[in-house]
Motif scaffolding. Structure first.
Motif, mmCIF file in Angstrom:
data_model
loop_
_atom_site.group_PDB
_atom_site.id
_atom_site.type_symbol
_atom_site.label_atom_id
_atom_site.label_comp_id
_atom_site.label_asym_id
_atom_site.label_seq_id
_atom_site.Cartn_x
_atom_site.Cartn_y
_atom_site.Cartn_z
ATOM 1 N N LEU A 5 46.018 49.415 38.041
ATOM 2 C CA LEU A 5 45.031 48.542 38.669
ATOM 3 C C LEU A 5 45.763 47.643 39.649
ATOM 4 N N LEU A 6 45.189 47.470 40.814
ATOM 5 C CA LEU A 6 45.769 46.624 41.851
ATOM 6 C C LEU A 6 44.713 45.606 42.257
ATOM 7 N N TYR A 7 45.089 44.335 42.249
ATOM 8 C CA TYR A 7 44.136 43.302 42.661
ATOM 9 C C TYR A 7 44.846 42.274 43.533
ATOM 10 N N VAL A 8 44.053 41.475 44.219
ATOM 11 C CA VAL A 8 44.541 40.361 45.018
ATOM 12 C C VAL A 8 43.776 39.116 44.587
ATOM 13 N N SER A 9 44.459 37.979 44.648
ATOM 14 C CA SER A 9 43.800 36.708 44.382
ATOM 15 C C SER A 9 44.522 35.615 45.155
ATOM 16 N N ARG A 10 43.878 34.456 45.191
ATOM 17 C CA ARG A 10 44.503 33.289 45.804
ATOM 18 C C ARG A 10 44.945 32.334 44.698
ATOM 19 N N ALA A 11 46.085 31.738 44.887
ATOM 20 C CA ALA A 11 46.611 30.779 43.912
ATOM 21 C C ALA A 11 45.850 29.464 44.041
ATOM 22 N N VAL A 12 45.433 28.918 42.923
ATOM 23 C CA VAL A 12 44.818 27.595 42.922
ATOM 24 C C VAL A 12 45.907 26.549 43.113
ATOM 25 N N ASP A 13 47.038 26.716 42.436
ATOM 26 C CA ASP A 13 48.183 25.810 42.532
ATOM 27 C C ASP A 13 49.350 26.599 43.126
ATOM 28 N N LYS A 14 49.785 26.218 44.321
ATOM 29 C CA LYS A 14 50.839 26.958 45.016
ATOM 30 C C LYS A 14 52.248 26.468 44.669
ATOM 31 N N ASP A 15 52.348 25.539 43.741
ATOM 32 C CA ASP A 15 53.642 25.017 43.319
ATOM 33 C C ASP A 15 54.476 26.142 42.708
ATOM 34 N N PRO A 16 55.766 26.241 43.063
ATOM 35 C CA PRO A 16 56.622 27.289 42.490
ATOM 36 C C PRO A 16 56.654 27.287 40.963
ATOM 37 N N LYS A 17 56.504 26.120 40.341
ATOM 38 C CA LYS A 17 56.481 26.059 38.879
ATOM 39 C C LYS A 17 55.244 26.762 38.322
ATOM 40 N N ALA A 18 54.134 26.679 39.029
ATOM 41 C CA ALA A 18 52.914 27.358 38.590
ATOM 42 C C ALA A 18 53.096 28.878 38.689
ATOM 43 N N ILE A 19 53.732 29.337 39.767
ATOM 44 C CA ILE A 19 54.003 30.771 39.937
ATOM 45 C C ILE A 19 54.910 31.244 38.806
ATOM 46 N N GLU A 20 55.960 30.475 38.527
ATOM 47 C CA GLU A 20 56.886 30.851 37.456
ATOM 48 C C GLU A 20 56.174 30.868 36.108
ATOM 49 N N GLY A 21 55.229 29.975 35.914
ATOM 50 C CA GLY A 21 54.448 29.960 34.680
ATOM 51 C C GLY A 21 53.634 31.230 34.500
ATOM 52 N N ILE A 22 53.055 31.714 35.568
ATOM 53 C CA ILE A 22 52.285 32.967 35.512
ATOM 54 C C ILE A 22 53.213 34.131 35.189
ATOM 55 N N HIS A 70 43.677 31.422 39.246
ATOM 56 C CA HIS A 70 43.350 32.379 40.306
ATOM 57 C C HIS A 70 41.954 32.102 40.847
ATOM 58 N N LYS A 71 41.774 32.355 42.140
ATOM 59 C CA LYS A 71 40.434 32.334 42.728
ATOM 60 C C LYS A 71 40.341 33.503 43.704
ATOM 61 N N ASP A 72 39.127 33.846 44.063
ATOM 62 C CA ASP A 72 38.881 34.951 45.007
ATOM 63 C C ASP A 72 39.534 36.254 44.544
ATOM 64 N N VAL A 73 39.418 36.562 43.257
ATOM 65 C CA VAL A 73 40.013 37.776 42.696
ATOM 66 C C VAL A 73 39.209 38.987 43.168
ATOM 67 N N VAL A 74 39.904 39.969 43.753
ATOM 68 C CA VAL A 74 39.254 41.182 44.262
ATOM 69 C C VAL A 74 40.032 42.401 43.762
ATOM 70 N N LEU A 75 39.319 43.338 43.169
ATOM 71 C CA LEU A 75 39.894 44.612 42.747
ATOM 72 C C LEU A 75 40.108 45.466 43.989
ATOM 73 N N LEU A 76 41.345 45.899 44.226
ATOM 74 C CA LEU A 76 41.663 46.695 45.412
ATOM 75 C C LEU A 76 41.763 48.186 45.121
ATOM 76 N N HIS A 77 42.255 48.513 43.916
ATOM 77 C CA HIS A 77 42.514 49.925 43.626
ATOM 78 C C HIS A 77 42.593 50.099 42.117
ATOM 79 N N TYR A 78 42.020 51.185 41.623
ATOM 80 C CA TYR A 78 42.057 51.489 40.195
ATOM 81 C C TYR A 78 42.103 52.996 40.064
ATOM 82 N N GLN A 79 43.047 53.497 39.263
ATOM 83 C CA GLN A 79 43.116 54.942 39.105
ATOM 84 C C GLN A 79 43.744 55.323 37.775
#
Length: 140
Positions: A5-22, A70-79
């Protein structure tokens, strides 16, 4: 039954610590659920491929859609797949800000990543090139 599954989303919090948390959360929980994949981030956008059993992947995707990080989550590809492409990573990562822009430009109109503007197949091809050029880090 394995799926990708491939998806795209926008980060609500762009802080590097938030990315590392995910990423840390992914690495802790994915192993026990048989999930592998890769997360690309840059410019406030996440592009993620996840692979594993159909039930586990769908459950994780539903969790991501409901995740307030996450916001604006969109499914791009599923196989359905016969084998994993990103099986070496519990959750590999790519910081797109550190990439040579020519790689991103190869797959898009501009040198900025915008998976919302291209097909899922194009985004998957970009991930495969990142894997081939050893741009994915965080091997587990």
């Amino acid at each position: 039954m394995l799926v990708r599954l491939l998806y795209v989303s926008r980060a609500v919090d762009k802080d590097p610590k938030a990315i590392e948390g995910i990423l840390e959360s992914s690495r802790q929980h994915n192993v026990s659920h048989g999930i592998t994949g890769v997360l690309c981030y840059g410019g406030g956008i996440f592009l993620q491929a996840i692979e594993g059993g159909r039930g586990a992947v769908n459950l994780l995707y539903n969790h991501i859609v409901a995740d307030p990080r996450h916001k604006d989550v969109v499914l791009l590809h599923y196989q359905e797949i016969t084998e994993r492409r990103f099986g070496g990573w519990t959750m590999g990562q790519v910081n797109l800000a550190k990439l040579n822009t020519s790689i991103v430009l190869k797959y898009s109109e501009r040198p900025e990543l915008d998976p919302y503007a291209v097909s899922g197949e194009v985004s998957l091809a970009l991930l495969e090139e990142l894997m081939a050029t050893a741009s994915i880090i965080g091997r587990a």
